[in-house]
Design an enzyme around this catalytic site. Structure first.
Site, mmCIF file in Angstrom:
data_model
loop_
_atom_site.group_PDB
_atom_site.id
_atom_site.type_symbol
_atom_site.label_atom_id
_atom_site.label_comp_id
_atom_site.label_asym_id
_atom_site.label_seq_id
_atom_site.Cartn_x
_atom_site.Cartn_y
_atom_site.Cartn_z
ATOM 1 N N ARG A 170 51.615 -27.439 50.815
ATOM 2 C CA ARG A 170 51.038 -26.350 49.994
ATOM 3 C C ARG A 170 51.776 -25.030 50.205
ATOM 4 O O ARG A 170 51.149 -23.962 50.199
ATOM 5 C CB ARG A 170 49.545 -26.146 50.300
ATOM 6 C CG ARG A 170 48.690 -27.363 50.125
ATOM 7 C CD ARG A 170 48.567 -27.819 48.676
ATOM 8 N NE ARG A 170 47.784 -29.028 48.636
ATOM 9 C CZ ARG A 170 48.330 -30.257 48.747
ATOM 10 N NH1 ARG A 170 49.635 -30.423 48.825
ATOM 11 N NH2 ARG A 170 47.557 -31.312 48.730
ATOM 12 N N SER A 218 40.081 -27.250 46.999
ATOM 13 C CA SER A 218 40.023 -27.011 48.445
ATOM 14 C C SER A 218 40.445 -25.575 48.750
ATOM 15 O O SER A 218 41.490 -25.122 48.293
ATOM 16 C CB SER A 218 40.948 -27.977 49.186
ATOM 17 O OG SER A 218 40.407 -29.275 49.089
ATOM 18 N N GLU A 288 44.272 -21.873 51.430
ATOM 19 C CA GLU A 288 45.288 -22.363 50.493
ATOM 20 C C GLU A 288 45.241 -21.541 49.207
ATOM 21 O O GLU A 288 46.257 -21.297 48.571
ATOM 22 C CB GLU A 288 44.978 -23.836 50.221
ATOM 23 C CG GLU A 288 45.779 -24.475 49.132
ATOM 24 C CD GLU A 288 45.273 -25.882 48.806
ATOM 25 O OE1 GLU A 288 44.832 -26.615 49.712
ATOM 26 O OE2 GLU A 288 45.320 -26.239 47.610
HETATM 27 C C1 LIG Z 1 38.453 -28.951 40.934
HETATM 28 C C2 LIG Z 1 39.808 -28.635 41.523
HETATM 29 C C3 LIG Z 1 40.519 -29.634 42.176
HETATM 30 C C4 LIG Z 1 41.770 -29.353 42.732
HETATM 31 N N1 LIG Z 1 42.445 -30.367 43.349
HETATM 32 C C5 LIG Z 1 43.667 -30.115 43.860
HETATM 33 C C6 LIG Z 1 44.412 -31.154 44.501
HETATM 34 O O1 LIG Z 1 43.995 -32.308 44.577
HETATM 35 N N2 LIG Z 1 45.606 -30.848 45.031
HETATM 36 C C7 LIG Z 1 46.131 -29.602 44.966
HETATM 37 O O2 LIG Z 1 47.243 -29.384 45.455
HETATM 38 N N3 LIG Z 1 45.444 -28.593 44.365
HETATM 39 C C8 LIG Z 1 44.243 -28.818 43.820
HETATM 40 N N4 LIG Z 1 43.558 -27.807 43.217
HETATM 41 C C9 LIG Z 1 44.114 -26.436 43.220
HETATM 42 C C10 LIG Z 1 44.993 -26.083 42.010
HETATM 43 O O3 LIG Z 1 44.660 -26.863 40.880
HETATM 44 C C11 LIG Z 1 46.475 -26.252 42.323
HETATM 45 O O4 LIG Z 1 46.874 -25.417 43.384
HETATM 46 C C12 LIG Z 1 47.356 -25.962 41.106
HETATM 47 O O5 LIG Z 1 48.678 -26.347 41.389
HETATM 48 C C13 LIG Z 1 47.337 -24.484 40.684
HETATM 49 O O6 LIG Z 1 47.972 -24.403 39.416
HETATM 50 P P1 LIG Z 1 47.610 -23.246 38.389
HETATM 51 O O7 LIG Z 1 48.469 -23.431 37.194
HETATM 52 O O8 LIG Z 1 46.158 -23.189 38.151
HETATM 53 O O9 LIG Z 1 48.099 -21.975 39.200
HETATM 54 P P2 LIG Z 1 47.362 -20.556 39.326
HETATM 55 O O10 LIG Z 1 46.065 -20.727 40.032
HETATM 56 O O11 LIG Z 1 47.337 -19.863 38.025
HETATM 57 O O12 LIG Z 1 48.389 -19.816 40.303
HETATM 58 C C14 LIG Z 1 48.528 -20.238 41.655
HETATM 59 C C15 LIG Z 1 49.759 -19.551 42.234
HETATM 60 O O13 LIG Z 1 50.929 -20.071 41.598
HETATM 61 C C16 LIG Z 1 51.690 -19.006 41.022
HETATM 62 N N5 LIG Z 1 52.306 -19.528 39.791
HETATM 63 C C17 LIG Z 1 51.658 -20.115 38.746
HETATM 64 N N6 LIG Z 1 52.566 -20.485 37.813
HETATM 65 C C18 LIG Z 1 53.783 -20.113 38.290
HETATM 66 C C19 LIG Z 1 55.120 -20.211 37.783
HETATM 67 N N7 LIG Z 1 55.373 -20.756 36.590
HETATM 68 N N8 LIG Z 1 56.125 -19.733 38.539
HETATM 69 C C20 LIG Z 1 55.891 -19.185 39.753
HETATM 70 N N9 LIG Z 1 54.656 -19.042 40.281
HETATM 71 C C21 LIG Z 1 53.615 -19.506 39.554
HETATM 72 C C22 LIG Z 1 50.684 -17.901 40.763
HETATM 73 O O14 LIG Z 1 51.307 -16.640 40.673
HETATM 74 C C23 LIG Z 1 49.787 -18.038 41.971
HETATM 75 O O15 LIG Z 1 50.362 -17.411 43.085
HETATM 76 C C24 LIG Z 1 42.313 -28.053 42.632
HETATM 77 C C25 LIG Z 1 41.592 -27.050 41.959
HETATM 78 C C26 LIG Z 1 40.372 -27.336 41.406
HETATM 79 C C27 LIG Z 1 39.624 -26.264 40.650
#
Ligand SMILES: Cc1cc2nc3c(=O)[nH]c(=O)nc-3n(C[C@H](O)[C@H](O)[C@H](O)COP(=O)(O)OP(=O)(O)OC[C@H]3O[C@@H](n4cnc5c(N)ncnc54)[C@H](O)[C@@H]3O)c2cc1C
Length: 297
Positions: A170, A218, A288
Site C-alpha cells: 500500500r 480498511s 492506509e
Molecule cells: C468498501 C471498500 C473496499 C475496499 N477494498 C480494498 C481492497 O480490497 N484493497 C485495497 O487495496 N483497497 C481497498 N479499498 C480502498 C480503495 O478502494 C483503494 O485504495 C483504491 O485504490 C483507491 O482508488 P481511488 O480511485 O478511489 O483513489 P482516491 O481515493 O480518489 O485517491 C487515493 C489516493 O490516490 C491518489 N490518486 C488517485 N488517482 C491518481 C492518479 N491518477 N495519479 C496519481 N495519484 C492518484 C490520490 O491523490 C490519493 O492520494 C476499499 C475501499 C472501500 C470503500
C-alpha cells in the site's frame, strides 16, 4: 483560430462539496474542482495553472478522508476521460487511470487474461490503484505493471517504467509532482481467470465487510505478521463510536459513517483506535487512508 482552439473546455466548479464525491460521504468544499474534457484540455489547464496553487488528484475518493474545512487549490477529477481499455497484446492491456478497477477486472476475465479477478473488489480507479498499490486476495496492482504514462505539473506527458518507482505494501513513491494517466498491465499466459472465482471473492466481501455503508475500506495497514482488524477487535473496539463514526462490528478495520459523521469524527476515531491499540498491544497502526484538506474553523 489557433488561440480559440486552445481555450479551456473542461468544467470548473467552485466550492464543490467533496462529501458528494468521497465514499465516506464527508469532506468540505474543494476551492476549485476541475473536470477536464480531454487529455489536451487537462494538459492546457495544468500548463496555465500558477505554480503556487496546490493540486490534488482525485480518483473515486474510496481511500480519501477529506477534512471538513475542504481543500485549498485545485482538485482534478479525470474519470470522465482516461477511461480507455485496450488489449494491446495477448496477455497485456492498456488501461486509462480513470477506468474503474471493477471494469478492468470484468473485461480481463472476459478476455481470459489474469490473474485479474482481484481488481473486482476494489471500488476505485486504476489511477488510485496505482497510487496506493491496491491489492486484495493475494494480488497487488504493481505486480502486473509493465509501463506507465504520467502527466506532470506543467502538463507534459511522460513515459515511465516501473523501475522508476519504489513500491511496497500500500505504498508507492516515484517522480514527484506528476500523476498517472495510463498503465499497461501484463498478465500471466498460463493463468485462466474465472467468473466463478471473481464472484466468490465478491461474495466473501459481502459476508465479511459492511459494504452497504459509507466507508473507505480498511483504515489501517496490516502490521507485519498480524491483522489490524484482529488487533482492533481484541482491543474491544468493535461498535465503538465517536459522533456519527463507528468502528464496524462486521469488520473492525472499517470505520463507517453510521449517522451523519463529520470528517472530524472519523479522524478522532482513527486517532482513538490507534492510541487504544498501542495501549493494549504495544503496536502502532499506520493508517492506509489518505487524510487531506483543512480542519474546519
Ligand atoms: C468498501 C471498500 C473496499 C475496499 N477494498 C480494498 C481492497 O480490497 N484493497 C485495497 O487495496 N483497497 C481497498 N479499498 C480502498 C480503495 O478502494 C483503494 O485504495 C483504491 O485504490 C483507491 O482508488 P481511488 O480511485 O478511489 O483513489 P482516491 O481515493 O480518489 O485517491 C487515493 C489516493 O490516490 C491518489 N490518486 C488517485 N488517482 C491518481 C492518479 N491518477 N495519479 C496519481 N495519484 C492518484 C490520490 O491523490 C490519493 O492520494 C476499499 C475501499 C472501500 C470503500
Amino acid at each position: 483560430m489557433a488561440a480559440r482552439q486552445k481555450q479551456q473546455r473542461g468544467e470548473v466548479r467552485l466550492n464543490e462539496p467533496m462529501s458528494k464525491h468521497t465514499s465516506w460521504r464527508v469532506g468540505g468544499p474543494a476551492e476549485t474542482f476541475f473536470v477536464p474534457s480531454s487529455i489536451e484540455d487537462l494538459a492546457l489547464f495544468l500548463h496555465d495553472l500558477h505554480a503556487d496553487i496546490p493540486v490534488l488528484w482525485f480518483g473515486a475518493g474510496s481511500n480519501l478522508l477529506v477534512r471538513d474545512g475542504g481543500i485549498p487549490g485545485v482538485v482534478i477529477s479525470a474519470t470522465r476521460i482516461l477511461k480507455d481499455l485496450d488489449r494491446v497484446e495477448n496477455y497485456a492491456v492498456r488501461a486509462g487511470a480513470g477506468l474503474a478497477c471493477t471494469q478492468l477486472a470484468r473485461q480481463c476475465v472476459r478476455w481470459n487474461i489474469g490473474p485479474s479477478e482481484f481488481f473486482a473488489g476494489i471500488p476505485g480507479t486504476v489511477g488510485g490503484a496505482l497510487a496506493m498499490n491496491a491489492g486484495a486476495h493475494g494480488g497487488e496492482t504493481w505486480e502486473r505493471v509493465e509501463s506507465l504514462r504520467t502527466i506532470d505539473r506543467s502538463g507534459v506527458i511522460n513515459e515511465r517504467a516501473p523501475g522508476e518507482y519504489s513500491v511496497g505494501y500500500r505504498s508507492v513513491t516515484g517522480p514527484g509532482n506528476e500523476w498517472f494517466i495510463e498503465a499497461t498491465f501484463r498478465f500471466d499466459p498460463d493463468f485462466s481467470p474465472s467468473v466463478a472465482a471473481m464472484k466468490e471473492m465478491l461474495e466473501r466481501r459481502k459476508k465479511t465487510q459492511p459494504l452497504g455503508l459509507p466507508s473507505c475500506g480498511s483504515v489501517f495497514r496490516n502490521p507485519p505478521g498480524d491483522h489490524a482488524a484482529r488487533l482492533i477487535e481484541a482491543a474491544g473496539l468493535k461498535g465503538f463510536t465517536i459522533g456519527g463514526a463507528e468502528v464496524s462490528d462486521k469488520h473492525a478495520n472499517f470505520i463507517i459513517n453510521r449517522d451523519g459523521a463529520t470528517a472530524a469524527d472519523i479522524e478522532k476515531l482513527i486517532q482513538y483506535v490507534r492510541q487504544t491499540v498501542i495501549e493494549k498491544h504495544g503496536i502502532e497502526l499506520i493508517h492506509e487512508v489518505r487524510i487531506v484538506g483543512e480542519v474546519a474553523q
